[in-house]
Scaffold this motif. Structure first.
Motif, mmCIF file in Angstrom:
data_model
loop_
_atom_site.group_PDB
_atom_site.id
_atom_site.type_symbol
_atom_site.label_atom_id
_atom_site.label_comp_id
_atom_site.label_asym_id
_atom_site.label_seq_id
_atom_site.Cartn_x
_atom_site.Cartn_y
_atom_site.Cartn_z
ATOM 1 N N VAL A 22 -3.930 16.040 13.348
ATOM 2 C CA VAL A 22 -4.940 15.114 13.169
ATOM 3 C C VAL A 22 -5.665 15.327 11.893
ATOM 4 N N LEU A 23 -6.559 16.601 11.991
ATOM 5 C CA LEU A 23 -6.927 16.107 10.975
ATOM 6 C C LEU A 23 -6.424 17.194 9.922
ATOM 7 N N GLU A 25 -3.184 17.066 8.550
ATOM 8 C CA GLU A 25 -3.128 15.793 8.061
ATOM 9 C C GLU A 25 -3.401 14.936 7.919
ATOM 10 N N LYS A 26 -5.195 14.707 7.941
ATOM 11 C CA LYS A 26 -6.183 13.930 7.052
ATOM 12 C C LYS A 26 -6.038 15.027 5.301
ATOM 13 N N ILE A 27 -6.551 16.024 5.811
ATOM 14 C CA ILE A 27 -7.055 16.979 4.924
ATOM 15 C C ILE A 27 -5.587 17.340 3.570
ATOM 16 N N ARG A 29 -3.253 14.931 2.620
ATOM 17 C CA ARG A 29 -2.981 14.199 2.930
ATOM 18 C C ARG A 29 -3.829 13.511 1.502
ATOM 19 N N ARG A 30 -4.616 14.203 0.954
ATOM 20 C CA ARG A 30 -6.225 13.768 0.470
ATOM 21 C C ARG A 30 -5.074 14.644 -1.305
ATOM 22 N N GLU A 33 1.281 13.506 -0.425
ATOM 23 C CA GLU A 33 1.898 12.403 0.338
ATOM 24 C C GLU A 33 3.229 12.503 0.873
ATOM 25 N N HIS A 66 6.022 10.890 11.662
ATOM 26 C CA HIS A 66 5.237 11.548 12.775
ATOM 27 C C HIS A 66 6.526 11.625 13.730
ATOM 28 N N ASP A 140 -15.721 20.159 11.528
ATOM 29 C CA ASP A 140 -16.085 20.540 9.594
ATOM 30 C C ASP A 140 -15.998 21.492 9.534
ATOM 31 N N GLU A 143 -12.378 22.728 8.005
ATOM 32 C CA GLU A 143 -12.366 20.485 6.732
ATOM 33 C C GLU A 143 -13.496 21.326 5.631
#
Length: 257
Positions: A22-23, A25-27, A29-30, A33, A66, A140, A143
């Motif tokens: 999850v983390l 993907e968040k990173i 996608r910055r 896309e 997904h 963190d 990240e």
């Protein structure tokens, strides 16, 4: 970090809903896309480079990007590359694993195996792991440093027949002492022991106990880098031929190389 033009396949061995992926993907996608998540429907840690040859692979689309796979991490890489993504990925990232993939862990790791499969299929691949002590996981740290690590790796490229194995140390971001490119270490033998137990019906069974042995903290290895609070970046090659042993065998068989 520039991921424009990349089609990124994300997978892992902790399961599609695990905090590490999850983390991740968040990173990612910055920066783009063009990201697909194809991961096991349940945890498959320790699956190594196994494929489902005797069981059907079940696929469940959570949405267009997904996909949960009832199979191994290698199955996920295969499904993502061949069946799910509309075009072949230009980058595969496996992780972020909950726990270390250091030294001989790479031979057991589903996280590393997915990257290995990507490399076998000609897709530049990277495996990521967040080392932790059981009481606290410093997500963190991953990240904070992942964009820099990925940028440096992608700037030189991943050679065919290789993947890059990255481990983040079990410390807060402010305590990370740097990034080191290192070789794969080797712990003393005996980290995995079958432990006998007895079930509720008094029948014996065994559980594999993980108890890493201390030692072999040689300079220049992933084990030493993590012990020193550094990010360990290890290039891993798929050709496992032991060249020195090959020379010895040639002599034993009187073969002129």
């Amino acid at each position: 970090m520039d991921l424009s033009g990349h089609r990124v396949l994300l997978t892992n061995d902790d399961g599609i809903h695990a905090p590490g992926i999850v983390l991740l993907e968040k990173i990612i996608r910055r920066y783009t896309e063009e990201v697909w998540v194809v991961a096991p429907s349940e945890e498959r840690s320790g699956a190594s480079h196994s494929i489902s040859m005797h069981d059907p692979i079940r696929h469940r689309a959570l949405d267009d990007k997904h996909h949960a796979i009832k199979g191994t991490p290698t199955d996920c890489a295969l499904m993502g590359i061949y069946n799910i993504m509309p075009e072949r990925p230009t980058l595969l990232i496996s992780g972020i694993n909950w726990g270390a993939n250091l030294a001989e862990d790479v031979t057991y790791s589903g996280t590393a195996a997915a990257a290995m499969e990507g490399a076998l299929l000609g897709v530049p691949s990277i495996a990521l792991s967040q080392v932790h002590h059981m009481s606290e996981v410093h997500w963190d740290t991953a990240e904070r440093f992942l964009p820099e690590v990925l940028e440096k790796i992608l700037s030189v490229g991943v050679l065919p027949g290789t993947f890059v194995n990255v481990n983040f140390p079990p410390v807060p971001p402010a305590e990370v002492r740097g990034i080191r490119v290192v070789s794969q270490g080797l712990r003393p033998p005996g980290s995995f022991i079958p432990e006998e137990r007895v079930d509720a019906r008094t029948k014996p069974y065994f559980w594999i106990k993980i108890a890493y042995k201390a030692g072999n903290m040689e300079e220049g290895t992933d084990l030493k880098a993590i012990a020193d609070g550094e990010i360990a970046v290890s290039p891993i090659q798929l050709d496992m031929t032991a060249r020195t042993m090959m020379e010895r065998l040639n002599k034993a068989f009187d073969i002129v190389s």
